[in-house]
Design an enzyme around this catalytic site. Structure first.
Site, PDB file in Angstrom:
ATOM      1  N   GLY A  48       1.314  -3.491   6.281  1.00 34.12           N
ATOM      2  CA  GLY A  48       0.071  -3.217   6.995  1.00 34.12           C
ATOM      3  C   GLY A  48      -0.600  -2.014   6.353  1.00 34.12           C
ATOM      4  O   GLY A  48       0.073  -1.063   5.925  1.00 34.12           O
ATOM      5  N   PHE A 116      -1.008 -15.756   7.361  1.00 34.56           N
ATOM      6  CA  PHE A 116      -1.092 -14.451   8.027  1.00 34.56           C
ATOM      7  C   PHE A 116      -1.363 -14.656   9.510  1.00 34.56           C
ATOM      8  O   PHE A 116      -2.321 -15.340   9.889  1.00 34.56           O
ATOM      9  CB  PHE A 116      -2.202 -13.597   7.415  1.00 34.56           C
ATOM     10  N   LEU A 221     -10.552   0.364  -9.960  1.00 35.31           N
ATOM     11  CA  LEU A 221     -10.733  -0.618 -11.033  1.00 35.31           C
ATOM     12  C   LEU A 221      -9.412  -1.059 -11.648  1.00 35.31           C
ATOM     13  O   LEU A 221      -9.369  -1.464 -12.806  1.00 35.31           O
ATOM     14  CB  LEU A 221     -11.631  -0.016 -12.119  1.00 35.31           C
ATOM     15  N   ASP A 253      -3.302   1.073  -0.970  1.00 38.41           N
ATOM     16  CA  ASP A 253      -2.965   1.949   0.159  1.00 38.41           C
ATOM     17  C   ASP A 253      -2.391   3.272  -0.332  1.00 38.41           C
ATOM     18  O   ASP A 253      -2.651   4.331   0.250  1.00 38.41           O
ATOM     19  CB  ASP A 253      -1.968   1.250   1.085  1.00 38.41           C
TER      20      ASP A 253
END
Length: 315
Positions: A48, A116, A221, A253
């Site tokens: 998550g 999902f 990128l 993340d």
């Protein structure tokens, strides 16, 4: 300073099919598809976006609180957060639901089939950010339920707390109007290059025009580093060298965790993005979003090797 991370909490169930999908799917029978894949390898990861970002902030020594919704099966994740020293006082349990879960099957050609289940995430708007703002000086709104993302952006603005808008995988849920509203409320925005094009298409605005609506607009990128649009300037940030290209899951993340940590220390956006680059490079060498565990010395050494300057995480 406490950083408030809003977004999804999820379990990632990752399976390996030791063959190739195309051998088991008959093109002329696709209209009655009924296949089963034997997957002797499986692992369950904590994931998550909110969980992964908070993990990286904590690795760096930051004080972090998660605002998210979880289901009745969240006990193992809660125990992990306790062990990591991550504040879960704003983690809301939604009775009768499951925590969001991804089921990913990968074949030997690295093709993936993913299902999902959003579960409790779809009720993220029931978690009131204003009840969790004590001591919070900085935040991020990551991918979540649609109403949750819109509500969290509005409440950050109401509380006068600067925050990053990070729509990520939640982009398909957001209209062009939604995106513009969130950008007007946000202090910074970060997206990858594909997401940047999607935001531009949905809003009808160029990246330069989008950047005018926030203090800083960051586009990652991949192996080419990242690009910052700030104050009419474009700043290129190099990609730190990775020890191995093992698994990109959670790299974005990790980047955002580094970005938040730097901003929480009062660093410039460029310096914060440099640390973010280092965190992404460290993560990609490990499988899963929360299995890398560098020391502060490791992080500082890679930062200096990449950017030619010393780094102290205690600043």
């Amino acid at each position: 300073m406490t950083i408030l991370v809003c977004g999804s909490m999820a379990f990632d169930n990752i399976m390996v099919f030791e063959d190739h999908f195309h051998k088991h799917i008959l093109p002329d029978q696709i209209h009655i598809l009924n296949v089963s894949f034997f997957v002797p390898q499986m692992r369950r990861e904590f994931g998550g976006c909110a969980g992964n970002i908070a993990y990286n902030v904590r690795l760096l020594g930051g004080d972090v609180r998660i605002l998210a919704t979880v289901g009745d099966d969240a006990a193992p994740y809660r125990e992990r957060l306790t062990q990591l020293g991550i504040d879960q006082s704003a983690l809301l349990n939604i009775p009768g639901t499951l925590t969001a879960q991804a089921f990913v099957t990968t074949d030997l050609s690295h093709n993936q089939i993913t299902a999902f289940h959003p579960g409790a995430m779809m009720r993220s708007h029931e978690n009131n950010l204003l009840d969790a703002k004590a001591g919070v000086k900085l935040g991020i709104v990551g991918p979540d339920g649609l109403e949750g993302m819109l509500t969290h952006c509005r409440r950050f603005a109401e509380a006068g707390i600067p925050f990053i808008f990070d729509p990520g995988q939640g982009l398909p849920l957001l209209s062009g109007e939604d995106l513009l509203r969130c950008l007007e409320l946000a202090t910074w925005c970060t997206v990858n290059d594909y997401e940047a094009r999607l935001v531009s298409d949905k809003t009808g605005l160029s990246l330069e025009q989008l950047a005018e609506r926030v203090k800083g607009f960051i586009v990652t990128l991949g192996a080419e580093g990242s690009r910052i649009y700030e104050g009419g300037r474009v700043i290129e940030v190099a990609c730190a060298k990775a020890d191995a290209l093992t698994d990109p899951t959670g790299c974005g993340d990790a980047y955002r965790g580094g970005l938040l940590f730097g901003l929480s220390r009062g660093w410039t956006l460029e310096k914060s993005a440099r640390l973010a680059s280092v965190m992404g490079a460290i993560k990609i060498a490990q499988r899963g979003g929360q299995n890398h565990a560098p020391t502060h010395a490791d992080i500082a050494a890679r930062y200096q090797a990449t950017f030619g300057e010393a780094l102290s995480l205690a600043e």
